[in-house]
Structures are given as C-alpha cells and as structure tokens.
Motif scaffolding. Structure first.
Motif, mmCIF file in Angstrom:
data_model
loop_
_atom_site.group_PDB
_atom_site.id
_atom_site.type_symbol
_atom_site.label_atom_id
_atom_site.label_comp_id
_atom_site.label_asym_id
_atom_site.label_seq_id
_atom_site.Cartn_x
_atom_site.Cartn_y
_atom_site.Cartn_z
ATOM 1 N N LEU A 1 0.830 -1.204 0.000
ATOM 2 C CA LEU A 1 0.000 0.000 0.000
ATOM 3 C C LEU A 1 0.864 1.253 0.000
ATOM 4 O O LEU A 1 0.541 2.249 -0.674
ATOM 5 N N GLU A 2 1.961 1.214 0.751
ATOM 6 C CA GLU A 2 2.837 2.385 0.764
ATOM 7 C C GLU A 2 3.431 2.631 -0.620
ATOM 8 O O GLU A 2 3.527 3.770 -1.073
ATOM 9 N N ALA A 3 3.826 1.571 -1.302
ATOM 10 C CA ALA A 3 4.369 1.712 -2.651
ATOM 11 C C ALA A 3 3.324 2.303 -3.587
ATOM 12 O O ALA A 3 3.628 3.171 -4.420
ATOM 13 N N LYS A 4 2.079 1.847 -3.446
ATOM 14 C CA LYS A 4 1.025 2.384 -4.301
ATOM 15 C C LYS A 4 0.759 3.848 -3.977
ATOM 16 O O LYS A 4 0.499 4.662 -4.876
ATOM 17 N N ALA A 5 0.808 4.199 -2.696
ATOM 18 C CA ALA A 5 0.594 5.593 -2.299
ATOM 19 C C ALA A 5 1.674 6.492 -2.897
ATOM 20 O O ALA A 5 1.392 7.617 -3.331
ATOM 21 N N ARG A 6 2.908 6.012 -2.929
ATOM 22 C CA ARG A 6 3.983 6.781 -3.575
ATOM 23 C C ARG A 6 3.673 6.995 -5.056
ATOM 24 O O ARG A 6 3.893 8.095 -5.595
ATOM 25 N N ASP A 7 3.156 5.957 -5.698
ATOM 26 C CA ASP A 7 2.785 6.085 -7.105
ATOM 27 C C ASP A 7 1.662 7.111 -7.279
ATOM 28 O O ASP A 7 1.653 7.864 -8.259
ATOM 29 N N CYS A 8 0.713 7.124 -6.339
ATOM 30 C CA CYS A 8 -0.382 8.096 -6.399
ATOM 31 C C CYS A 8 0.163 9.516 -6.312
ATOM 32 O O CYS A 8 -0.281 10.419 -7.049
ATOM 33 N N ALA A 9 1.120 9.738 -5.413
ATOM 34 C CA ALA A 9 1.718 11.056 -5.272
ATOM 35 C C ALA A 9 2.425 11.465 -6.561
ATOM 36 O O ALA A 9 2.308 12.612 -7.021
ATOM 37 N N GLU A 10 3.139 10.526 -7.166
ATOM 38 C CA GLU A 10 3.830 10.811 -8.420
ATOM 39 C C GLU A 10 2.829 11.127 -9.529
ATOM 40 O O GLU A 10 3.038 12.049 -10.322
ATOM 41 N N THR A 11 1.741 10.380 -9.555
ATOM 42 C CA THR A 11 0.710 10.619 -10.558
ATOM 43 C C THR A 11 0.138 12.027 -10.454
ATOM 44 O O THR A 11 -0.133 12.683 -11.472
ATOM 45 N N LEU A 12 -0.011 12.505 -9.220
ATOM 46 C CA LEU A 12 -0.586 13.836 -9.010
ATOM 47 C C LEU A 12 0.462 14.939 -9.018
ATOM 48 O O LEU A 12 0.122 16.116 -8.888
#
Length: 209
Positions: A177-188
């Motif tokens: 989940l933390e890895a996905k959250a990092r991806d979300c931040a990068e996406t935004l």
C-alpha cells in the motif's frame, strides 16, 4: 446480507444477539477498519451497516440516507451510532443526529479522526491531499476517474495546483500500500509523506460505546 435498496445499506458481521446491540451506521470506506477493530476487541454486540463509500464524493446524499436508516432500524437496536464525521455535510449531519438523538464520531472528516482530531487541527495543513488505506486501494475509482484524469490528464495541474504534498495516513503497515501511495503522489505531481496513524479517534469512539 443486504438491507433493501431504499436504504442502500450493506450489513456485515451479523453475529450480535440479545440485549445491548449497537448498530454502527458507517461510511463504506471505513468497513475494513471497523471490522478489524470489532474482531480485535471482541465487540460481538455491534453490527456494522454501511452506506455506499462513493457518497464520499456526493456528501449531500449522506444526511437523507442516515435519516432513513435510523428511522428504519432504531426499534431493532438498543443504540445506533453514526460512524461518519461531518464529511462535507456542512454541519447538517451533526444537526440531524442531534435531532434524532443518536451519537456520531467527532471531527470534520476521517482524515482528522484517523490522525486524532486535536493533532490534525494543530497541523493546520491546507496544501495537503490526504489518502487513507481505503483511498489508496481505490485511488482510480475515487480520484482518477471521478476527476476525469484518466481521460484528460492535463486537468491534473488545474485540480492540484494549490496542493504541495500527498499525505498517506496508514491504518495498517503494508509495504504494498505504501508503494502504491507513492505512485499516487507521483501521478498527481505532489511530494509524498507517510504517516502511520493506526485507527486514531475512531478506535476511541467505538471503545466508548
């Protein structure tokens, strides 16, 4: 088990019997966390019933749905507790709960009560975009698609131009989940910050029952 469509509630953990039963009327985005707390604490007297999590994006639907659910089920349970904070209702949910004589979780939204309302208020973060475990898991369904970013990625900078960072408030420790959250931040296009909050004031509110 699903309650009839007019209430759009889904019940979980229907193992409460006898007196002292409490109905938890909650946002579907909190179901996993509430069930985990029930299991960990042996709260077998509590029954969880959830409104659709997508009301997160349409808060004007919350108060009428809560009113309908309370009216329909109040005679079946010894107590009803609303597991929503204000959640964008502009104080209308609190007023409705007071009128109906039911209690609710304190705070402006789940980001606040997960961190702890006092701690969240002290931060005074107006340029942070928050994600919980649920919103990390459902990022596309609750952020990308409703904002149209999957179809028009150029809208990102317009929507998020005043945000500086994405804060992931983690209820459980999960590297995926933390890895996905990092991806979300990068996406935004936002800086990333991780905070392990656990269940915060949500756990305290349910313990008080």
């Amino acid at each position: 088990m699903t309650i009839p469509d007019d209430t759009q509630l889904t019940e979980h953990g229907l193992n409460a019997n006898g007196s002292g039963r409490i109905l938890l009327l909650a946002c579907g985005a909190l179901a996993r966390e509430i069930l985990a707390l029930q299991k960990a604490n042996g709260w077998d007297h509590m029954v969880l019933a959830c409104l659709p999590a997508i009301y997160h994006n349409t808060p004007e639907k919350i108060v009428p749905a809560i009113r309908e659910a309370v009216a329909k089920h109040r005679d079946t349970y010894d107590e009803i507790f609303v597991v929503y904070a204000d959640c964008g209702t502009g104080g209308l949910l609190q007023a409705a709960c007071a009128e109906m004589g039911v209690k609710m979780v304190e705070g402006p939204h789940c980001y606040s009560f997960f961190e702890g309302n006092a701690a969240f208020d002290a931060r005074d973060e107006i340029t942070a975009f928050y994600l919980t475990d649920f919103l990390v898991r459902q990022f596309d369904a609750f952020v990308t698609k409703p904002l149209g970013l999957d179809r028009h990625p150029e809208l990102r900078d317009m929507y998020f131009e005043h945000y500086e960072k994405l804060v992931y408030q983690a209820q459980i420790k999960d590297p995926a989940l933390e890895a996905k959250a990092r991806d979300c931040a990068e996406t935004l296009g936002l800086a990333y910050e991780y905070r392990f909050t656990g269940y915060g004031d949500l756990e305290n509110a349910l313990k008080a029952l």
